[in-house]
Design a protein around this motif. Structure first.
Motif, PDB file in Angstrom:
ATOM      1  N   GLN A   1      33.690   5.017  89.358  1.00 41.40           N
ATOM      2  CA  GLN A   1      32.516   4.445  90.024  1.00 41.40           C
ATOM      3  C   GLN A   1      31.364   5.450  90.070  1.00 41.40           C
ATOM      4  OE1 GLN A   1      34.417   3.474  93.723  1.00 41.40           O
ATOM      5  NE2 GLN A   1      34.663   1.295  93.198  1.00 41.40           N
ATOM      6  N   MET A   2      31.687   6.701  90.368  1.00 43.85           N
ATOM      7  CA  MET A   2      30.637   7.710  90.456  1.00 43.85           C
ATOM      8  C   MET A   2      30.038   8.013  89.085  1.00 43.85           C
ATOM      9  SD  MET A   2      31.788  10.347  93.460  1.00 43.85           S
ATOM     10  CE  MET A   2      33.564  10.180  93.339  1.00 43.85           C
TER      11      MET A   2
ATOM     12  N   ALA B   1      22.299   0.138  79.109  1.00 46.18           N
ATOM     13  CA  ALA B   1      22.373   1.456  78.475  1.00 46.18           C
ATOM     14  C   ALA B   1      23.553   2.254  79.020  1.00 46.18           C
ATOM     15  CB  ALA B   1      21.071   2.216  78.691  1.00 46.18           C
ATOM     16  N   ALA B   2      23.811   2.106  80.329  1.00 52.56           N
ATOM     17  CA  ALA B   2      24.945   2.816  80.924  1.00 52.56           C
ATOM     18  C   ALA B   2      26.252   2.308  80.333  1.00 52.56           C
ATOM     19  CB  ALA B   2      24.935   2.628  82.438  1.00 52.56           C
ATOM     20  N   ALA B   3      26.351   1.002  80.154  1.00 58.21           N
ATOM     21  CA  ALA B   3      27.567   0.428  79.562  1.00 58.21           C
ATOM     22  C   ALA B   3      27.791   0.961  78.153  1.00 58.21           C
ATOM     23  CB  ALA B   3      27.459  -1.096  79.546  1.00 58.21           C
ATOM     24  N   GLN B   4      26.707   1.074  77.372  1.00 59.27           N
ATOM     25  CA  GLN B   4      26.831   1.608  76.015  1.00 59.27           C
ATOM     26  C   GLN B   4      27.287   3.057  76.029  1.00 59.27           C
ATOM     27  OE1 GLN B   4      22.927   0.845  74.397  1.00 59.27           O
ATOM     28  NE2 GLN B   4      23.461  -1.238  73.722  1.00 59.27           N
ATOM     29  N   SER B   5      26.703   3.866  76.925  1.00 60.81           N
ATOM     30  CA  SER B   5      27.067   5.284  76.981  1.00 60.81           C
ATOM     31  C   SER B   5      28.506   5.481  77.441  1.00 60.81           C
ATOM     32  CB  SER B   5      26.111   6.037  77.909  1.00 60.81           C
ATOM     33  OG  SER B   5      26.298   5.648  79.268  1.00 60.81           O
TER      34      SER B   5
ATOM     35  N   GLY C   1      31.470  -4.996  83.438  1.00 63.12           N
ATOM     36  CA  GLY C   1      32.331  -4.014  84.097  1.00 63.12           C
ATOM     37  C   GLY C   1      31.525  -2.979  84.858  1.00 63.12           C
ATOM     38  N   VAL C   2      30.379  -2.579  84.295  1.00 59.36           N
ATOM     39  CA  VAL C   2      29.490  -1.633  84.968  1.00 59.36           C
ATOM     40  C   VAL C   2      28.935  -2.252  86.245  1.00 59.36           C
ATOM     41  CG1 VAL C   2      27.258  -0.456  84.780  1.00 59.36           C
ATOM     42  CG2 VAL C   2      28.911  -0.328  82.900  1.00 59.36           C
TER      43      VAL C   2
ATOM     44  N   ALA D   1      28.820  -2.638  92.205  1.00 57.47           N
ATOM     45  CA  ALA D   1      28.904  -3.535  93.358  1.00 57.47           C
ATOM     46  C   ALA D   1      30.015  -3.087  94.300  1.00 57.47           C
ATOM     47  CB  ALA D   1      29.130  -4.967  92.887  1.00 57.47           C
ATOM     48  N   ASN D   2      31.162  -2.703  93.728  1.00 60.75           N
ATOM     49  CA  ASN D   2      32.272  -2.217  94.550  1.00 60.75           C
ATOM     50  C   ASN D   2      31.915  -0.909  95.238  1.00 60.75           C
ATOM     51  OD1 ASN D   2      33.872  -4.387  93.848  1.00 60.75           O
ATOM     52  ND2 ASN D   2      34.907  -3.310  92.171  1.00 60.75           N
TER      53      ASN D   2
END
Length: 304
Positions: free
Chosen positions: A9-10, A24-28, A35-36, A41-42
């Motif tokens: 999560q972090m 972009a975060a999901a790609q990296s 999922g990101v 959210a969690n």
């Protein structure tokens, strides 16, 4: 509950902040965007705060998100350092060792240190890259080298550990036949005195110092990509510039170059900067790299 927080999560939180979007975060992270989104959210639910304002086209850190981002980075760095140390317990001897060296540092000392290292690790191949300004730091960031010799305080990264080596003195010099050489021993030169004279300036091969200049006083400049080019252009009479004293000491003694008393560049046109041997905290240092770092520190223990 805070105990339910995960490193995943972090890392997702930091990746979104760094990349500027969930996609972009999901790609990296090599993950799907959904999922990101679920991970953040969690995390927000467990922390009880909103980390991103999602009302616009791109997610923007909230005030609470900005305050927590530094803590998340610190936790991840500490975990990465712990993992690197654990990997180091079982690390074998490197097959190849890369080192990036700042152009201001005498390469002869690096050669001596490498020779000492190879006495103990003769099978290790060595790769040396010489870079100005932000080049050595970029090499460490990109993991293209295990060690770097860096000069000055302008390039820092919390993932990099620095061990002091010695001071590097830079002096303002010009060829003996250059018009500025007539001011040798005269009053200190001001920026106006330099306005009509070309300054030879070394450029940064990285983007780390984009938009910044270091010690540039003349409005007219000739920008070069190697210190060897800078040295030879100055020696050829094209213009003036700063060079490390160890490089030009013989030229000064033999009268090919003269020092300029440029007050804006330190007393008598001289400035000292600290040199460091540096390595990543989150990467394992192999035995050869550690030996080389220790050799550099030992060679400089008496100062220069």
């Amino acid at each position: 509950m805070l105990d339910a927080l995960t490193l995943d999560q972090m890392r997702t939180f930091v990746a979104i902040a760094d990349s500027g979007s969930f996609r972009a975060a999901a790609q990296s992270l090599s993950r799907v965007q959904s999922g990101v989104s679920v991970a953040i959210a969690n995390l927000e639910a467990q922390l009880g705060v909103e980390l991103f304002d999602r009302s616009g086209h791109r997610p923007v850190l909230t005030r609470q998100g900005q305050m927590l981002l530094g803590s998340a980075r610190d936790i991840l760095l500490r975990v990465d350092v712990l993992r690197a140390k654990a990997r180091g317990f079982a690390a074998g001897v490197e097959t190849e060792l890369g080192i990036a060296v700042d152009t201001l540092y005498p390469l002869q000392k690096v050669g001596t240190a490498i020779s000492q290292m190879r006495d103990s690790f003769p099978s290790v191949s060595v790769r040396v890259q010489v870079e100005p300004l932000g080049g050595p730091l970029e090499a460490l960031r990109q993991k293209s080298c295990a060690l770097a010799v860096m000069v000055g305080e302008d390039f820092r990264d919390p993932r990099i550990k620095f061990d002091a080596l010695t001071s590097i003195i830079q002096v303002a010099v010009v060829a003996a036949e250059h018009p500025l050489a007539k001011d040798k021993g005269a009053r200190a030169l001001e920026a106006l005195d330099l306005a009509d004279h070309l300054q030879i300036v070394l450029t940064d091969p990285s983007q780390i110092s984009a938009g910044r200049d270091f010690g540039v006083l003349s409005p007219q400049t000739c920008r070069v990509n190697t210190q060897d080019a800078k040295y030879n252009l100055i020696l050829g009479g094209l213009g003036w510039g700063r060079l490390p004293l160890w490089l030009v000491e013989r030229d000064l003694e033999q009268g090919r170059l003269v020092r300029l008393n440029v007050s804006a560049l330190g007393r008598n046109g001289e400035v000292a900067a600290q040199a460091y041997v540096a390595h990543r905290l989150d990467e394992t240092m192999g035995p050869a790299a550690r030996h080389l770092a220790d050799a550099l520190i030992s060679l400089n223990s008496g100062g220069t």
